[in-house]
Design a protein around this motif. Structure first.
Motif, PDB file in Angstrom:
ATOM      1  N   GLY A  82      14.323  39.102 101.053  1.00 34.75           N
ATOM      2  CA  GLY A  82      14.433  40.011  99.911  1.00 34.75           C
ATOM      3  C   GLY A  82      14.480  41.478 100.300  1.00 34.75           C
ATOM      4  N   SER A  83      14.586  41.768 101.603  1.00 35.57           N
ATOM      5  CA  SER A  83      14.624  43.179 102.007  1.00 35.57           C
ATOM      6  C   SER A  83      16.054  43.711 101.917  1.00 35.57           C
ATOM      7  N   ILE A  84      16.243  44.691 101.049  1.00 34.63           N
ATOM      8  CA  ILE A  84      17.573  45.274 100.847  1.00 34.63           C
ATOM      9  C   ILE A  84      18.038  45.916 102.152  1.00 34.63           C
ATOM     10  N   GLU A  85      17.083  46.584 102.802  1.00 34.38           N
ATOM     11  CA  GLU A  85      17.405  47.333 104.010  1.00 34.38           C
ATOM     12  C   GLU A  85      17.910  46.409 105.125  1.00 34.38           C
ATOM     13  N   ARG A  86      17.135  45.334 105.363  1.00 38.37           N
ATOM     14  CA  ARG A  86      17.505  44.433 106.463  1.00 38.37           C
ATOM     15  C   ARG A  86      18.746  43.613 106.124  1.00 38.37           C
ATOM     16  N   ALA A  87      18.865  43.204 104.879  1.00 35.74           N
ATOM     17  CA  ALA A  87      20.069  42.466 104.479  1.00 35.74           C
ATOM     18  C   ALA A  87      21.297  43.367 104.644  1.00 35.74           C
ATOM     19  N   GLY A  88      21.137  44.643 104.292  1.00 37.72           N
ATOM     20  CA  GLY A  88      22.240  45.606 104.409  1.00 37.72           C
ATOM     21  C   GLY A  88      22.647  45.811 105.857  1.00 37.72           C
ATOM     22  N   GLU A  89      21.655  45.949 106.722  1.00 34.82           N
ATOM     23  CA  GLU A  89      21.962  46.117 108.154  1.00 34.82           C
ATOM     24  C   GLU A  89      22.730  44.921 108.681  1.00 34.82           C
ATOM     25  N   ALA A  90      22.269  43.728 108.313  1.00 37.59           N
ATOM     26  CA  ALA A  90      22.924  42.505 108.790  1.00 37.59           C
ATOM     27  C   ALA A  90      24.358  42.426 108.278  1.00 37.59           C
ATOM     28  N   LEU A  91      24.564  42.875 107.050  1.00 41.14           N
ATOM     29  CA  LEU A  91      25.914  42.844 106.492  1.00 41.14           C
ATOM     30  C   LEU A  91      26.831  43.801 107.252  1.00 41.14           C
ATOM     31  N   LEU A  92      26.284  44.951 107.612  1.00 39.88           N
ATOM     32  CA  LEU A  92      27.086  45.932 108.356  1.00 39.88           C
ATOM     33  C   LEU A  92      27.457  45.385 109.734  1.00 39.88           C
ATOM     34  N   GLU A  93      26.477  44.710 110.357  1.00 36.38           N
ATOM     35  CA  GLU A  93      26.726  44.150 111.689  1.00 36.38           C
ATOM     36  C   GLU A  93      27.783  43.061 111.651  1.00 36.38           C
ATOM     37  N   SER A  94      27.790  42.354 110.563  1.00 33.36           N
ATOM     38  CA  SER A  94      28.728  41.229 110.498  1.00 33.36           C
ATOM     39  C   SER A  94      30.154  41.744 110.346  1.00 33.36           C
ATOM     40  N   THR A  95      30.994  41.515 111.380  1.00 30.32           N
ATOM     41  CA  THR A  95      32.364  42.021 111.321  1.00 30.32           C
ATOM     42  C   THR A  95      33.296  40.979 110.735  1.00 30.32           C
ATOM     43  N   ARG A  96      32.822  39.720 110.762  1.00 32.11           N
ATOM     44  CA  ARG A  96      33.684  38.667 110.252  1.00 32.11           C
ATOM     45  C   ARG A  96      33.706  38.722 108.730  1.00 32.11           C
ATOM     46  N   VAL A  97      34.790  38.183 108.153  1.00 31.96           N
ATOM     47  CA  VAL A  97      34.854  38.103 106.705  1.00 31.96           C
ATOM     48  C   VAL A  97      34.096  36.843 106.307  1.00 31.96           C
ATOM     49  N   VAL A  98      33.045  37.031 105.534  1.00 32.63           N
ATOM     50  CA  VAL A  98      32.232  35.876 105.165  1.00 32.63           C
ATOM     51  C   VAL A  98      32.782  35.281 103.887  1.00 32.63           C
ATOM     52  N   SER A  99      33.142  34.009 103.962  1.00 33.55           N
ATOM     53  CA  SER A  99      33.631  33.374 102.747  1.00 33.55           C
ATOM     54  C   SER A  99      32.444  32.770 102.015  1.00 33.55           C
ATOM     55  N   PRO A 100      32.513  32.753 100.707  1.00 30.26           N
ATOM     56  CA  PRO A 100      31.371  32.233  99.967  1.00 30.26           C
ATOM     57  C   PRO A 100      31.090  30.787 100.375  1.00 30.26           C
ATOM     58  N   GLN A 101      29.819  30.515 100.462  1.00 25.96           N
ATOM     59  CA  GLN A 101      29.420  29.157 100.804  1.00 25.96           C
ATOM     60  C   GLN A 101      29.981  28.210  99.755  1.00 25.96           C
ATOM     61  N   LYS A 102      30.470  27.088 100.210  1.00 24.18           N
ATOM     62  CA  LYS A 102      31.016  26.146  99.244  1.00 24.18           C
ATOM     63  C   LYS A 102      29.870  25.532  98.440  1.00 24.18           C
ATOM     64  N   ARG A 103      30.004  25.645  97.145  1.00 16.80           N
ATOM     65  CA  ARG A 103      28.936  25.106  96.323  1.00 16.80           C
ATOM     66  C   ARG A 103      29.420  23.817  95.672  1.00 16.80           C
ATOM     67  N   PRO A 104      28.556  22.817  95.597  1.00 14.27           N
ATOM     68  CA  PRO A 104      29.001  21.564  95.013  1.00 14.27           C
ATOM     69  C   PRO A 104      29.343  21.740  93.540  1.00 14.27           C
ATOM     70  N   ALA A 105      30.236  20.896  93.063  1.00 11.61           N
ATOM     71  CA  ALA A 105      30.695  21.015  91.682  1.00 11.61           C
ATOM     72  C   ALA A 105      29.806  20.226  90.738  1.00 11.61           C
ATOM     73  N   VAL A 106      28.539  20.179  91.038  1.00 12.58           N
ATOM     74  CA  VAL A 106      27.496  19.568  90.221  1.00 12.58           C
ATOM     75  C   VAL A 106      27.714  18.092  89.862  1.00 12.58           C
ATOM     76  N   THR A 107      28.629  17.413  90.516  1.00 15.64           N
ATOM     77  CA  THR A 107      28.819  16.016  90.160  1.00 15.64           C
ATOM     78  C   THR A 107      28.189  15.070  91.177  1.00 15.64           C
ATOM     79  N   GLY A 108      27.546  15.637  92.190  1.00 12.73           N
ATOM     80  CA  GLY A 108      26.967  14.794  93.228  1.00 12.73           C
ATOM     81  C   GLY A 108      25.868  13.901  92.688  1.00 12.73           C
ATOM     82  N   TYR A 109      25.547  12.882  93.429  1.00  7.69           N
ATOM     83  CA  TYR A 109      24.472  12.010  93.007  1.00  7.69           C
ATOM     84  C   TYR A 109      23.683  11.565  94.213  1.00  7.69           C
TER      85      TYR A 109
END
Ligand SMILES: O=C(O)CCC(=O)C(=O)O
Ligand SMILES: [Fe+2]
Length: 435
Positions: free
Chosen positions: A59-86
């Motif tokens: 939950g640290s804005i500062e540390r999350a922000g630093e990590a985002l800056l360091e990340s040079t790759r384009v992060v694609s959103p994590q694939k989320r299940p379409a709620v039909t799993g069982y």
């Protein structure tokens, strides 16, 4: 509803962000405030990616922000299940000892930082979260009648907007607040404060909602008794948990129209519910994911290792009971979904009724007022290890970044049953003006 995210917003200036009171934000309930700030600083990333970073960095804005800056790759959103799993049950994967300890201690082994554990079976939900779930809760005809009624009501639902620094933030779904009588609705519109304002639109509980409220009441009381017996130490209710029968008299009804509509991580406000509140949450229409995560305390300013989140599958006609541990120790959200499976009656909509029990002795005419003259809000310390679990009355502005208010603060006292000192004799509370 207390959590908000706007998709269209102005940028925060770096200067404004620098002025953010980090300590208070870290203690603040709403991940959405942090997300909004992070998003304005890193506009190239989706909210899902930003949320993943925020969770991974405690939950640290500062540390999350630093990590985002360091990340040079384009992060694609994590694939989320379409709620039909069982998934039938986790029982074959992990054995849960029933040793009388609070159930929530066990998920330590089950969830890992940055990971999501998906739960479907009622026995898994009650073992690994402070919730229990009843599938196929209502008679199908009763569920269908309520759904139809709520779909009609939902035409009048609105988003909520409020001011975060110099921009207007909007809730990412619509809702409306209901109370059981017209007199109560009037009281609500004129006396009860939410985020420092009165709520303009309060409706009377509809006939189908009222009918279902009685069924929910019986089921929730049964679930509370079962949880206390099976999961709490010595089979006793928690300290500050009410011993009274759980009697819903108010509800927020939420509508999520399509997978994009959601609600960010938050804990529900305890101001009018009191400590260790229980909420009965009925889902109708499209199935969605309800995510929960435990709040990890900060020790000496540093957060302990964060656990992952748990996703609970909420199908049509299911009743989720958020038990007494939930609001003080956990946060919950409805995650955005990439796709939804249309419901034959509701289409892409999910309707959700959160039945709540407003306590008469917590009517704002009895509770402390801050120096702004507004009734104070009740909060529980969630993160700071030294005072974790203590309740406080404070000016609403303390938890609303960018809002100026007074510095009113007082520790709140409650008896074993969660009643404030004036509860037995609240009608003669001499501290109360306008009585
Ligand atoms: O839609 C849901 O299941 C949860 C809604 C919620 O968190 C709330 O009304 O406070
Ligand atoms: Fe909530």
């Amino acid at each position: 509803m207390e959590a908000f995210i706007s998709r269209k917003r102005r940028k925060l200036s770096a200067d404004t962000v620098a002025k953010t009171r980090v300590v208070e934000l870290d203690e603040a309930e709403s991940t959405d405030y942090k997300l909004a700030i992070l998003e304005s600083l890193h506009p190239g990333h989706s909210q899902e990616v930003l949320l993943d970073y925020l969770l991974a960095y405690d939950g640290s804005i500062e540390r999350a922000g630093e990590a985002l800056l360091e990340s040079t790759r384009v992060v694609s959103p994590q694939k989320r299940p379409a709620v039909t799993g069982y998934q039938s049950s986790l029982a074959s994967f992990a054995k849960q000892p029933m040793d009388g300890s609070v159930a929530t201690t066990s998920k330590k082994q089950m969830t890992k930082k940055g990971k999501t554990l998906h739960l479907y079976a009622p026995e898994d939900v009650e073992t690994h979260t402070p919730c229990s779930i009843v599938h196929n809760f209502l008679d199908p005809d009763v569920a269908a009648a309520l759904l139809r009624e709520l779909l009609d009501e939902a035409k009048q639902f609105r988003t909520e907007t409020f001011q975060l620094f110099e921009r207007t933030v909007e809730s990412p779904h619509t809702f409306r607040f209901y109370v059981d009588s017209l007199d109560e609705a009037e009281e609500q519109k004129t006396k009860y404060m939410y985020n420092g304002s009165l709520m303009a639109d309060v409706a009377q509980t509809t006939p189908e909602m009222l009918k279902v409220s009685r069924i929910v009441r019986e089921a929730v009381n049964k679930e509370i008794a079962r949880r206390v017996r099976r999961f709490y130490a010595d089979g006793k209710k928690l300290k500050f948990q009410s011993s009274d029968d759980w009697q819903p008299n108010a509800s927020f009804v939420n509508c999520y129209d399509g997978g994009k509509e959601s609600v960010g991580y938050h804990s529900d406000q305890l101001t009018y519910l009191g400590p260790r509140a229980v909420i009965g949450s009925l889902s109708l229409g499209v199935a969605r994911e309800f995510r929960v995560r435990q709040i990890v305390p900060n020790v000496d300013g540093a957060a302990a290792d964060t656990q992952g989140q748990i996703a609970i599958h909420l199908p049509h006609n299911s009743l989720l009971v958020m038990h007494a541990e939930m609001q003080e120790e956990w946060k919950h959200s409805v995650a955005p979904a990439q796709t939804v499976d249309a419901h034959p009656v509701a289409g892409n909509k999910r309707l959700n009724v959160t039945y709540r029990c407003y306590k008469e002795y917590l009517h704002p005419k009895y509770t402390p007022k801050c120096k702004c003259g507004v009734s104070a809000v009740l909060r529980c310390v969630q993160k700071r290890a030294a005072t974790r679990g203590r309740y406080m009355w404070m000016c609403h502005s303390n938890y609303t970044p960018g809002q100026t208010g007074c510095s009113y603060f007082d520790w709140a006292a409650f008896d074993e049953d969660g009643k404030p000192p004036w509860a037995e004799d609240y009608r003669t509370n001499v501290n109360v003006p306008n009585f």
